[in-house]
Scaffold this motif. Sequence first.
Motif, short mmCIF file in Angstrom:
data_model
loop_
_atom_site.label_atom_id
_atom_site.label_comp_id
_atom_site.label_asym_id
_atom_site.label_seq_id
_atom_site.Cartn_x
_atom_site.Cartn_y
_atom_site.Cartn_z
N GLU A 256 4.36 -15.96 11.37
CA GLU A 256 2.92 -16.18 11.38
C GLU A 256 2.48 -16.42 12.81
OE1 GLU A 256 1.97 -19.39 8.69
OE2 GLU A 256 2.97 -18.42 7.01
N LYS B 116 -4.90 -5.56 15.32
CA LYS B 116 -4.46 -4.66 14.24
C LYS B 116 -4.29 -3.25 14.80
CE LYS B 116 -4.66 -7.17 10.33
NZ LYS B 116 -3.51 -7.35 9.45
N ALA C 20 1.89 -8.22 10.89
CA ALA C 20 0.47 -8.56 10.71
C ALA C 20 -0.43 -7.61 11.50
CB ALA C 20 0.21 -10.01 11.14
N ASP D 202 -0.83 -9.85 6.64
CA ASP D 202 -1.29 -10.99 7.44
C ASP D 202 -0.14 -11.78 8.04
OD1 ASP D 202 -0.44 -12.06 5.06
OD2 ASP D 202 -2.24 -13.24 4.68
#
Length: 181
Positions: free
Chosen positions: A113, A123, A161, A167
């Motif tokens: 994360e 992205k 992610a 994510d």
Amino acid sequence: MTKMAPELPIEVDSETGVWTTDALPMLYVPRHFFINNHLAVEEALGAAAYAEILYQAGYKSAWYWCEKEAECHGLEGVEVFEHYMKRLSQRGWGRFFTEAFDLGTGSARVRLEDSAFVYQLGKVGRKVEYMFTGWFAGAMDQILSAQGSELRTVAEQTQSAAEPGCDVGRFQVSPRSQSAG
């Protein structure tokens, strides 16, 4: 030497400027600097070739780091792996979580994360944290070797992610004999 961060033992030699953590010399650079250099090498060599180079270098480095940390802190087995995930998380790469770990089968799953790569790149529609894969296999193999096992592993990034609909990043460590890689 002056202590800088009690939650992460960073020491800076006031005479030489050398940073150390757990007695290992460290470098401190801005995230954008590192990632811009990373992308320049990726562009020059191609992502697949660069990923293989990083895998081998990361594998070797993780093995060495885990060996030294296990000795320094009296750790073994999953404790070494968890310590490694903690230290990686404290160094700005992102937050790493061990979702599964089985020394007997040489397998592990890691969730990432807050990836530094995704923070910097956004992205971009592809897996961008491939430099970490060798780290996980190197850590697992050092732990296996320390326990007398000849089993060796490979690791791969299964999602990022930076990809649409994802994510978090995910990585899988598997025994070499059962891997497609």
